[in-house]
Design a protein around this motif. Structure first.
Motif, PDB file in Angstrom:
ATOM      1  N   ALA A  95       0.813  -1.220   0.000  1.00 35.66           N
ATOM      2  CA  ALA A  95       0.000   0.000   0.000  1.00 35.66           C
ATOM      3  C   ALA A  95       0.844   1.266   0.000  1.00 35.66           C
ATOM      4  N   THR A  96       2.024   1.216   0.611  1.00 34.72           N
ATOM      5  CA  THR A  96       2.750   2.464   0.848  1.00 34.72           C
ATOM      6  C   THR A  96       4.189   2.471   0.383  1.00 34.72           C
ATOM      7  N   GLY A  97       4.775   1.313   0.145  1.00 33.06           N
ATOM      8  CA  GLY A  97       6.209   1.251  -0.079  1.00 33.06           C
ATOM      9  C   GLY A  97       6.620   1.523  -1.509  1.00 33.06           C
ATOM     10  N   PRO A  98       7.912   1.813  -1.729  1.00 35.02           N
ATOM     11  CA  PRO A  98       8.423   1.967  -3.086  1.00 35.02           C
ATOM     12  C   PRO A  98       8.335   0.655  -3.845  1.00 35.02           C
ATOM     13  N   GLY A  99       8.136   0.764  -5.149  1.00 36.73           N
ATOM     14  CA  GLY A  99       8.026  -0.432  -5.969  1.00 36.73           C
ATOM     15  C   GLY A  99       6.702  -1.137  -5.833  1.00 36.73           C
ATOM     16  N   ARG A 100       5.701  -0.466  -5.262  1.00 38.51           N
ATOM     17  CA  ARG A 100       4.399  -1.117  -5.109  1.00 38.51           C
ATOM     18  C   ARG A 100       3.717  -1.244  -6.462  1.00 38.51           C
ATOM     19  N   ALA A 101       2.863  -2.246  -6.602  1.00 40.58           N
ATOM     20  CA  ALA A 101       2.132  -2.467  -7.847  1.00 40.58           C
ATOM     21  C   ALA A 101       0.696  -1.996  -7.648  1.00 40.58           C
ATOM     22  N   GLY A 102       0.414  -0.747  -7.983  1.00 39.82           N
ATOM     23  CA  GLY A 102      -0.941  -0.225  -7.852  1.00 39.82           C
ATOM     24  C   GLY A 102      -1.398  -0.126  -6.417  1.00 39.82           C
ATOM     25  N   GLY A 103      -0.476   0.166  -5.508  1.00 40.94           N
ATOM     26  CA  GLY A 103      -0.792   0.081  -4.098  1.00 40.94           C
ATOM     27  C   GLY A 103      -1.749   1.105  -3.554  1.00 40.94           C
ATOM     28  N   THR A 104      -2.003   2.209  -4.278  1.00 39.78           N
ATOM     29  CA  THR A 104      -2.828   3.273  -3.730  1.00 39.78           C
ATOM     30  C   THR A 104      -4.256   2.831  -3.441  1.00 39.78           C
ATOM     31  N   TRP A 105      -4.722   1.740  -4.043  1.00 42.76           N
ATOM     32  CA  TRP A 105      -6.098   1.298  -3.814  1.00 42.76           C
ATOM     33  C   TRP A 105      -6.226   0.432  -2.563  1.00 42.76           C
TER      34      TRP A 105
END
Length: 215
Positions: A95-105
Motif C-alpha cells: 500500500a505504501t512502499g516503493p516499488g508497489r504495484a498499484g498500491g494506492t487502492w
C-alpha cells in the motif's frame, strides 16, 4: 451455486462492474472470490466497488517466464523466502512502499478485512528477505485450487519477481490449478501473464474452487 451477496458476474457491465456497497467481512470476500469477483476502490465511490473484468488476466502455472537474471538472483542466496510470516507487513508495504504495484487502492479497511481473512486461513503472503530486512513480497486470497494474487512490492531490485517465482513454485507443489492476477499489464505480460475471456475464467473457477487444496 450462484453468489450469495452479488449479482451474476457473467452479466456485469462491459467494464466489469458487478456491484457497489457492502462490507469486507470474510464471508463476503470469500463469496466474491469464489465467483470471480474482487473489490477495487475508486476515488469517485465511498462504498466498496466490486469487479469481474472481461477479459481476465491469469498466470498459467506452467508458464512463468523467468529471465536468466532472475534465475541467477534466485540461486545466488541473496534473498531468502518465507510464507505467511508477515502478512500484515506485506499488505502495508504494497500500500505504501516503493516499488508497489498499484498500491494506492489498498485502503486501511481493506488491510483490516484481508488481515482477518488471513487469520482465518484464506489469505496468504510470500515474504522476501535480505538478511533480516523485508525487501519484497506478494499477497493474495486462496479458495480451493484458486490463488488470486492481489499486489506485490519490492525494496530491492527483482525482489517482487523472486516473490512471484517462489509463489508459483509453491502453488505448483501444493496442487493449485488457477493463478488469477485480475488485469494484464506489460510488466506482468513479460512474466507470462495472459488474458482469457471472462466466461472461460468463470468456468475454470467452477472446476477448481472446491478442490481440497491447502496453502
Amino acid at each position: 451455486m450462484p453468489p450469495k451477496y452479488f449479482p451474476n458476474p457473467a452479466e456485469s457491465s462491459a467494464d466489469g462492474l458487478v456491484a457497489v456497497g457492502g462490507d469486507l467481512a470474510p464471508e463476503r470476500l470469500l463469496d466474491a472470490y469464489s465467483h470471480g469477483i474482487f473489490p477495487w476502490p475508486m476515488d469517485d465511490f465511498e462504498p466498496h466497488v466490486w469487479w469481474s473484468p472481461d477479459p481476465r488476466a491469469v498466470l498459467p502455472l506452467d508458464g512463468f517466464r523467468a529471465s536468466r537474471r532472475l534465475l541467477r538472483r534466485v540461486r545466488s542466496g541473496q534473498f531468502t523466502t518465507t510464507f505467511d510470516k508477515e502478512f500484515g507487513e506485506v499488505m502495508r508495504a504494497c500500500a505504501t512502499g516503493p516499488g508497489r504495484a498499484g498500491g494506492t487502492w489498498i485502503t486501511p479497511d481493506m488491510i483490516e478485512g484481508y488481515c482477518e481473512l488471513h487469520r482465518l486461513g484464506h489469505a496468504h503472503s510470500v515474504e522476501v528477505w535480505q538478511a533480516d530486512k523485508l525487501v519484497g513480497g506478494v499477497y493474495g486470497v486462496s479458495v480451493g485450487g484458486l490463488f488470486a494474487a492481489e499486489s506485490m512490492f519490492h525494496r530491492e531490485r527483482d525482489a517482487s519477481k523472486v516473490a512471484l517465482f517462489r509463489l508459483v513454485e509453491h502453488l505448483n507443489a501444493r496442487g493449485y490449478q488457477l493463478l488469477d492476477v485480475q488485469q494484464w499489464t506489460s510488466h506482468t505480460g513479460s512474466l507470462g501473464v495472459i488474458e482469457i475471456p471472462r466466461s472461460e475464467y468463470l468456468q475454470r473457477l467452477v472446476e477448481v474452487v472446491d478442490l481440497p487444496v491447502t496453502f
